[in-house]
Design a protein around this motif. Structure first.
Motif, PDB file in Angstrom:
ATOM      1  N   TRP A  84       0.827  -1.199   0.000  1.00 49.63           N
ATOM      2  CA  TRP A  84       0.000   0.000   0.000  1.00 49.63           C
ATOM      3  C   TRP A  84       0.867   1.258   0.000  1.00 49.63           C
ATOM      4  O   TRP A  84       0.640   2.176  -0.788  1.00 49.63           O
ATOM      5  CB  TRP A  84      -0.947  -0.005   1.202  1.00 49.63           C
ATOM      6  CG  TRP A  84      -2.069   0.977   1.045  1.00 49.63           C
ATOM      7  CD1 TRP A  84      -3.276   0.748   0.477  1.00 49.63           C
ATOM      8  CD2 TRP A  84      -2.068   2.351   1.453  1.00 49.63           C
ATOM      9  NE1 TRP A  84      -4.032   1.900   0.504  1.00 49.63           N
ATOM     10  CE2 TRP A  84      -3.317   2.890   1.101  1.00 49.63           C
ATOM     11  CE3 TRP A  84      -1.138   3.161   2.079  1.00 49.63           C
ATOM     12  CZ2 TRP A  84      -3.649   4.210   1.356  1.00 49.63           C
ATOM     13  CZ3 TRP A  84      -1.477   4.484   2.335  1.00 49.63           C
ATOM     14  CH2 TRP A  84      -2.724   5.001   1.968  1.00 49.63           C
ATOM     15  N   CYS A 137       2.644   1.685  -3.307  1.00 44.76           N
ATOM     16  CA  CYS A 137       1.706   2.171  -4.319  1.00 44.76           C
ATOM     17  C   CYS A 137       1.322   3.630  -4.082  1.00 44.76           C
ATOM     18  O   CYS A 137       1.057   4.364  -5.033  1.00 44.76           O
ATOM     19  CB  CYS A 137       0.455   1.295  -4.351  1.00 44.76           C
ATOM     20  SG  CYS A 137       0.774  -0.357  -4.967  1.00 44.76           S
ATOM     21  N   LEU A 138       1.296   4.053  -2.828  1.00 49.43           N
ATOM     22  CA  LEU A 138       0.983   5.454  -2.530  1.00 49.43           C
ATOM     23  C   LEU A 138       1.967   6.380  -3.232  1.00 49.43           C
ATOM     24  O   LEU A 138       1.575   7.359  -3.872  1.00 49.43           O
ATOM     25  CB  LEU A 138       1.013   5.695  -1.022  1.00 49.43           C
ATOM     26  CG  LEU A 138       0.833   7.149  -0.578  1.00 49.43           C
ATOM     27  CD1 LEU A 138      -0.557   7.648  -0.935  1.00 49.43           C
ATOM     28  CD2 LEU A 138       1.093   7.278   0.907  1.00 49.43           C
ATOM     29  N   VAL A 172       1.276   6.461  -6.952  1.00 46.41           N
ATOM     30  CA  VAL A 172       0.032   7.099  -7.370  1.00 46.41           C
ATOM     31  C   VAL A 172       0.065   8.618  -7.168  1.00 46.41           C
ATOM     32  O   VAL A 172      -0.570   9.359  -7.925  1.00 46.41           O
ATOM     33  CB  VAL A 172      -1.153   6.475  -6.584  1.00 46.41           C
ATOM     34  CG1 VAL A 172      -2.414   7.284  -6.708  1.00 46.41           C
ATOM     35  CG2 VAL A 172      -1.394   5.060  -7.058  1.00 46.41           C
ATOM     36  N   THR A 181      -4.821   4.117  -4.555  1.00 47.45           N
ATOM     37  CA  THR A 181      -3.733   3.371  -3.919  1.00 47.45           C
ATOM     38  C   THR A 181      -4.217   2.014  -3.438  1.00 47.45           C
ATOM     39  O   THR A 181      -3.530   1.007  -3.618  1.00 47.45           O
ATOM     40  CB  THR A 181      -3.164   4.188  -2.741  1.00 47.45           C
ATOM     41  OG1 THR A 181      -2.696   5.437  -3.227  1.00 47.45           O
ATOM     42  CG2 THR A 181      -2.044   3.453  -2.061  1.00 47.45           C
ATOM     43  N   THR A 182      -5.387   1.972  -2.840  1.00 47.40           N
ATOM     44  CA  THR A 182      -5.927   0.708  -2.327  1.00 47.40           C
ATOM     45  C   THR A 182      -6.201  -0.273  -3.459  1.00 47.40           C
ATOM     46  O   THR A 182      -5.906  -1.469  -3.332  1.00 47.40           O
ATOM     47  CB  THR A 182      -7.206   0.973  -1.509  1.00 47.40           C
ATOM     48  OG1 THR A 182      -6.894   1.901  -0.463  1.00 47.40           O
ATOM     49  CG2 THR A 182      -7.754  -0.301  -0.909  1.00 47.40           C
TER      50      THR A 182
END
Length: 94
Positions: free
Chosen positions: A14, A17-18, A21, A57-58
């Motif tokens: 997570w 990916c944050l 993004v 992100t999720t």
């Protein structure tokens, strides 16, 4: 895999990916045709939409974690796949 390990690995994905993004879809005040407020950085976003970033992100982290877990379960890519990292003499020995 233990559930607490799965949760910890999901949060690692997570946060990775944050940072992937965050830069997408950001428009500055100048790009939106608005004069920046005094004291704001030129690169600051015009509108920061935290909920949109969290949702994106999720979704991305869930996809990456699902691929990771499928690989963990089915063993598509294992340590044998990384055999090119071993010296030539060790590859033939085992």
């Amino acid at each position: 895999m233990q559930p607490i390990s799965a949760v910890a690995i999901f949060f690692l994905f997570w946060f990775l990916c944050l940072f992937m993004v965050l830069p997408f879809g950001v428009r500055t005040d100048r790009e939106m045709g608005v004069e920046p407020k005094p004291g704001h950085a030129e690169s600051a976003p015009h509108q920061f939409r935290a909920l949109r970033i969290v949702i994106r992100t999720t979704i991305l982290a869930t996809i990456f974690f699902a691929l990771f877990y499928a690989n963990y379960s089915y063993g598509w890519i294992g340590s044998d796949f990384l055999d090119f990292l071993k010296p030539e003499s060790m590859r033939n020995a085992g």
